[in-house]
Design a protein around this motif. Structure first.
Motif, PDB file in Angstrom:
ATOM      1  N   GLN A   3       0.780  -1.293   0.019  1.00 50.69           N
ATOM      2  CA  GLN A   3      -0.042  -0.101   0.181  1.00 50.69           C
ATOM      3  C   GLN A   3       0.847   1.324  -0.116  1.00 50.69           C
ATOM      4  N   GLU A   4       0.584   2.255  -0.689  1.00 57.10           N
ATOM      5  CA  GLU A   4       1.123   3.375  -0.722  1.00 57.10           C
ATOM      6  C   GLU A   4       0.935   4.299   0.519  1.00 57.10           C
ATOM      7  N   PHE A   5       2.150   4.924   1.037  1.00 61.44           N
ATOM      8  CA  PHE A   5       1.982   6.066   1.983  1.00 61.44           C
ATOM      9  C   PHE A   5       1.145   7.356   1.486  1.00 61.44           C
ATOM     10  N   GLU A   6       0.765   7.709   2.676  1.00 62.74           N
ATOM     11  CA  GLU A   6       0.283   9.182   2.400  1.00 62.74           C
ATOM     12  C   GLU A   6       1.225  10.146   2.830  1.00 62.74           C
ATOM     13  N   ILE A   7       1.384  11.081   1.996  1.00 65.36           N
ATOM     14  CA  ILE A   7       2.532  12.218   2.133  1.00 65.36           C
ATOM     15  C   ILE A   7       1.674  13.523   2.618  1.00 65.36           C
ATOM     16  N   ILE A   8       1.915  13.966   3.512  1.00 67.85           N
ATOM     17  CA  ILE A   8       1.283  15.159   4.445  1.00 67.85           C
ATOM     18  C   ILE A   8       2.485  16.066   4.544  1.00 67.85           C
ATOM     19  N   PHE A   9       1.914  17.475   3.948  1.00 63.80           N
ATOM     20  CA  PHE A   9       3.162  18.606   3.912  1.00 63.80           C
ATOM     21  C   PHE A   9       2.778  19.148   5.222  1.00 63.80           C
ATOM     22  N   ASN A  48       5.929   5.682  -2.791  1.00 58.54           N
ATOM     23  CA  ASN A  48       5.464   4.474  -2.998  1.00 58.54           C
ATOM     24  C   ASN A  48       6.448   3.469  -2.146  1.00 58.54           C
ATOM     25  N   ASN A  49       7.399   3.763  -1.646  1.00 58.17           N
ATOM     26  CA  ASN A  49       8.180   2.903  -0.813  1.00 58.17           C
ATOM     27  C   ASN A  49       8.338   3.049   0.751  1.00 58.17           C
ATOM     28  N   GLY A  50       7.904   4.302   0.872  1.00 58.72           N
ATOM     29  CA  GLY A  50       7.909   4.610   2.617  1.00 58.72           C
ATOM     30  C   GLY A  50       9.056   3.923   3.497  1.00 58.72           C
ATOM     31  N   ASN A  51       8.840   3.215   4.667  1.00 55.41           N
ATOM     32  CA  ASN A  51       9.953   2.735   5.313  1.00 55.41           C
ATOM     33  C   ASN A  51      10.979   1.966   4.546  1.00 55.41           C
ATOM     34  N   GLY A  85      -0.206   4.429  10.518  1.00 54.27           N
ATOM     35  CA  GLY A  85      -1.330   4.640   9.655  1.00 54.27           C
ATOM     36  C   GLY A  85      -1.004   4.855   8.142  1.00 54.27           C
ATOM     37  N   GLN A  86       0.502   4.408   7.838  1.00 55.13           N
ATOM     38  CA  GLN A  86       0.777   4.818   6.538  1.00 55.13           C
ATOM     39  C   GLN A  86       1.272   6.135   6.291  1.00 55.13           C
ATOM     40  N   LYS A  87       1.310   7.072   7.091  1.00 55.71           N
ATOM     41  CA  LYS A  87       1.633   8.407   6.678  1.00 55.71           C
ATOM     42  C   LYS A  87       3.007   9.014   7.209  1.00 55.71           C
ATOM     43  N   ILE A  88       3.372   9.764   6.077  1.00 58.38           N
ATOM     44  CA  ILE A  88       4.745  10.356   6.186  1.00 58.38           C
ATOM     45  C   ILE A  88       4.513  12.003   6.077  1.00 58.38           C
TER      46      ILE A  88
END
Length: 128
Positions: free
Chosen positions: A2-8, A42-45, A80-83
């Motif tokens: 699953q893709e990560f969610e990118i938050i600014f 796409n790759n997260g951690n 929760g897959q957030k960056i």
């Protein structure tokens, strides 16, 4: 995967440090950095050097280089897959500047405080 969610990250005043940093870059560097953000999404951690590097206490950096110009964007992970992207800078020294690391930590602390206040408000609104 699953893709990560990118938050600014945004300050309480509504300032978006990473967006402002990206807007300050020339077109080539901006394109490269946006590509790196997509790679992170796409790759997260699982993203490793040379694209991403752990810095200190749960703070990481994504890395881009165009010619002799080097840029970094600091970030951290949230359950929760957030960056959360916190701040960016042009790298001019071999070591990551302490003030950039401290700024990322400050923004992380502020992010969690803002999230806590949001949840408290939601809970209060739901009880009324």
């Amino acid at each position: 995967m699953q893709e990560f969610e990118i938050i600014f990250y945004k300050t309480v005043e509504g300032v978006n440090p990473v967006r402002e940093f990206l807007d300050s870059l020339d077109d080539k560097m901006k394109a490269k950095m946006l590509m790196m953000i997509q790679l992170l999404k796409n790759n997260g951690n699982l993203l490793r050097e040379p694209y991403s590097k752990p810095i200190d206490d749960g703070i990481f950096e994504i890395r881009a280089k165009v010619g002799s110009n080097i840029t970094r964007i600091m970030y951290f992970f949230v359950i929760g897959q957030k960056i959360i992207l916190t701040n960016g800078f042009v790298k001019k020294t071999p070591k990551t500047p302490k003030n950039e690391i401290n700024l990322a930590k400050k923004y992380r602390q502020d992010y969690f405080l803002q999230e806590k206040k949001k949840k408290e408000k939601e809970n209060k609104d739901n009880k009324e």
